[in-house]
Design an enzyme around this catalytic site. Sequence first.
Site, PDB file in Angstrom:
ATOM      1  N   SER A 224     -11.090 -17.286  17.186  1.00 56.33           N
ATOM      2  CA  SER A 224     -11.065 -17.021  15.747  1.00 56.33           C
ATOM      3  C   SER A 224      -9.672 -17.259  15.203  1.00 56.33           C
ATOM      4  O   SER A 224      -8.676 -17.177  15.928  1.00 56.33           O
ATOM      5  CB  SER A 224     -11.468 -15.569  15.472  1.00 56.33           C
ATOM      6  OG  SER A 224     -10.436 -14.678  15.856  1.00 56.33           O
ATOM      7  N   ASP A 225      -9.602 -17.584  13.909  1.00 56.15           N
ATOM      8  CA  ASP A 225      -8.312 -17.472  13.246  1.00 56.15           C
ATOM      9  C   ASP A 225      -7.960 -15.987  13.217  1.00 56.15           C
ATOM     10  O   ASP A 225      -8.827 -15.120  13.409  1.00 56.15           O
ATOM     11  CB  ASP A 225      -8.381 -18.059  11.837  1.00 56.15           C
ATOM     12  CG  ASP A 225      -7.025 -18.539  11.338  1.00 56.15           C
ATOM     13  OD1 ASP A 225      -5.988 -18.044  11.851  1.00 56.15           O
ATOM     14  OD2 ASP A 225      -6.983 -19.399  10.452  1.00 56.15           O
ATOM     15  N   TRP A 226      -6.699 -15.691  12.979  1.00 55.63           N
ATOM     16  CA  TRP A 226      -6.227 -14.313  13.126  1.00 55.63           C
ATOM     17  C   TRP A 226      -6.902 -13.397  12.109  1.00 55.63           C
ATOM     18  O   TRP A 226      -6.807 -13.614  10.909  1.00 55.63           O
ATOM     19  CB  TRP A 226      -4.711 -14.295  13.003  1.00 55.63           C
ATOM     20  CG  TRP A 226      -4.001 -14.418  14.328  1.00 55.63           C
ATOM     21  CD1 TRP A 226      -2.956 -13.649  14.761  1.00 55.63           C
ATOM     22  CD2 TRP A 226      -4.275 -15.323  15.409  1.00 55.63           C
ATOM     23  NE1 TRP A 226      -2.568 -14.031  16.038  1.00 55.63           N
ATOM     24  CE2 TRP A 226      -3.361 -15.047  16.457  1.00 55.63           C
ATOM     25  CE3 TRP A 226      -5.208 -16.338  15.607  1.00 55.63           C
ATOM     26  CZ2 TRP A 226      -3.348 -15.746  17.664  1.00 55.63           C
ATOM     27  CZ3 TRP A 226      -5.207 -17.043  16.817  1.00 55.63           C
ATOM     28  CH2 TRP A 226      -4.296 -16.745  17.817  1.00 55.63           C
ATOM     29  N   PHE A 227      -7.637 -12.413  12.632  1.00 55.12           N
ATOM     30  CA  PHE A 227      -8.458 -11.476  11.866  1.00 55.12           C
ATOM     31  C   PHE A 227      -9.654 -12.171  11.228  1.00 55.12           C
ATOM     32  O   PHE A 227     -10.257 -11.641  10.300  1.00 55.12           O
ATOM     33  CB  PHE A 227      -7.631 -10.756  10.782  1.00 55.12           C
ATOM     34  CG  PHE A 227      -6.428 -10.019  11.300  1.00 55.12           C
ATOM     35  CD1 PHE A 227      -6.583  -8.846  12.022  1.00 55.12           C
ATOM     36  CD2 PHE A 227      -5.151 -10.510  11.085  1.00 55.12           C
ATOM     37  CE1 PHE A 227      -5.471  -8.168  12.508  1.00 55.12           C
ATOM     38  CE2 PHE A 227      -4.037  -9.847  11.562  1.00 55.12           C
ATOM     39  CZ  PHE A 227      -4.200  -8.677  12.279  1.00 55.12           C
ATOM     40  N   GLY A 228     -10.021 -13.348  11.757  1.00 51.52           N
ATOM     41  CA  GLY A 228     -11.137 -14.095  11.187  1.00 51.52           C
ATOM     42  C   GLY A 228     -12.479 -13.773  11.811  1.00 51.52           C
ATOM     43  O   GLY A 228     -13.496 -14.358  11.431  1.00 51.52           O
TER      44      GLY A 228
END
Length: 813
Positions: A224-228
């Site tokens: 995932s993208d960060w916190f995605g």
Amino acid sequence: MTDRLATLVDALTLEEQVSLLSGADFWSLPAIARLDIGKLRVTDGPNGARGSGSLIGGVTAAAFPVGIAIGATWDPDLAQEIGAAIAQEVKSKGAHVSLAPTVNIQRSVTNGRNFECYSEDPELTAALAVGYINGLQSQGVAATVKHFAGNESEIQRTTISSDVDERTLREVYLRPFEAAVKDAGTWAVMSSYNRLNGTYTAENRWLLTDVLRRDWGFDGVVMSDWFGSRSTAPTINAGLDLEMPGPTRDRGAALVAAVEAGEVTRDTVRTRALAILRLMDRTGALDDTTPFAERADDRPEHRALIRRAGAAGMVMLRNDGILPLADPARIAVIGPNAKVARIMGGGSAQLNPHYSITPWDALAARMGDNALNFAQGCDNHRWQPLIGQPVTVDYFANETLDGAPVHTEVQDGTTAFLMEHVGGGHCDPRHFSLRATTQFTPDSDGTWRFGLHVAGLARLTVDGQPLLNAWEDWTPGRTFFEEGNDEVTADIALTAGQPVEVVMEFRTRASDNLHISGWRFGAARLLGADDIAQAVAAAAQADVALVFVGRSGEWDTEGWDLEDIALPGAQDALVAAVTAANPRTIVVLQTGGPVEMPWLDATAAVLQAWYPGQEAGNAIADVLFGDAEPGGRLAQTFPRVMADNPTGRADPAAYPGVNGHVRYDEGVFTGHRHYDRAGTQPLFPLGWGLSYTTFALSDMRVTPDASGAQVSITVTNTGDRAGSTVPLVFVGDGNAPVERPLRELKGFAKVHLAAGERREVAFNLPPRAFAWFDAGQGAWCVTGGRYTVEAGFDAGSLPLTAMVDIAAQTLPR
């Protein structure tokens, strides 16, 4: 190693398998000491390797040219060189995985991350991505191609749905990712924040499993993208291997519980854990027991490569013969970018460079200060410039600044980006407060503007008097990745040499999507007509006026889109005034994308230098004086006005979006295809760029064969010095039952020729070069019939044309 990995994954308990599927912290996965499994570490890219530090400061690193500058080189071999060098940078930061490259398509001219992407064209983007990935992975460092998919705008990017039909996805937006998987064998892919056709990409099974793994054969890790990542069972069942960053929010005990509840199978967890182990094996992390360390590895060969690549991407947009310069006696050096090194864009791509050199310093080193006369003329900052004095920061383990500080530190500059280890590790990153104190001494009398923006709540005083309030009056804006407010400002009269005490108080607030905090404040004297008049006077007395204008990483940055493409502030007025005073005016542009140029016809030359990395000043000087060729050609069309670009005249539902959805109404008509369809003449077409020599194309031959067609073209350097050019080959299809672009770029080559040299250049056009995607059949279709093949140096001038007959066929996905 397959047997070893299979044995190893089966030796893991369910809890251990699950532990590998989310980060331990911001930049690493947990080690499993019981089975001697090492710790996988990642670092941000794509124009370097920042390491594990904050977005501000940290261990220094080499700053390479940004994506659009690499795109303008049209040189996959150079992209591969850069990728290999950045792999060495990644290793110097103790990491195994680079979060790069960014291969999203430049759909609009206002995207905040336009600078980070290569091109408006899917084929050029694909070829450069393959080169970059091959370079990285040849050194044992994993590429993480991103952002998969539909992240072509920064507006509401963490929640918006990009609504794109499958044909458009396959032909345009997925094409670079497909090449990254099939041609470069990328070891990792990063899902984007946005939703795709209503479903978050991190839990989009069609995207992550059906397309990526089944159609393309991907066997790497999807992170995932960060916190995605926003869910447990939906993400892991869709195909998301890794939730980042840690500590986990959606996995860990929640995933174990989902397995026990039957929402996720044990086999699915095993498959995801095996993918992580495979990545660790490929990068050497599986057996890496080296103690973690980061170092600043400032290599001379990296400096040389950055300087060479910076020049190779610079595009000479206009030249009446004034360039290259022949050492004029007096040069007026003008503009807000003259004494600042604009080396990179903003956001997660930024890093702390080993060093950087401004255009002024490079020119002074070449000619001496006495030959130069500086006048700033105007400013171009988005936010008030930082106060570059030591700042004392007191941290409190509460949100009310109560009691004694739990930690005090002194930092350089009035900004901080806070993610972890806040207050020396004594504060909860989501619940703390701080007081930052510094002194500011103005260097001139006048009105000074102070500005403040924060991801949190803050207020600022000057000599004890309240000046700025982003505490009670805080409203959401487009800073700090849309977690911050827009800058609040206030003006105050100050006296030269008389210091004032500036105090900012800050506290956290609940984040909207990304769990970050940050603050920034600064001050600047207001510039006006007198400052432009000083620039005009300097220009009038000079043999040549060099005007350095453009934007910066404050404007071209992750987390927001530009509101227009006019030069910020009074820069247009500055250029117009200087050109009126001295017709021998050369404009050097530094932006992350197209700009409008109402003053173009009055200039002697215009050089687009982008953000070329830490050697910015040197590379610009190399090109201005002819030590290096302006080797770049535009990888994105420059419209005359913003309204002419593919999203400029669209319904708001098509850009920037309405009610949480943005429709890609233009379909496959992106970039140069849009201008052809609209019949709109751009300011500069795709492929445009002048050289210090001249070139000609001739003798095009197109020969059909069983695998499509072969094209050969003779390229001749008709000038008196060596140089490089890029012949382009386009294909047009008038046979298909669907509307297709008038022409599509299907071939190009970077060609270096000595003066007078001729060379025959060959292009292979495989069946896919003639195909369109039929979503109903789920296949690529070549419609039988006659196709037009055109060639030239840019999309606006294609002097060579031929016809070729291609048989109908259906191709696999």
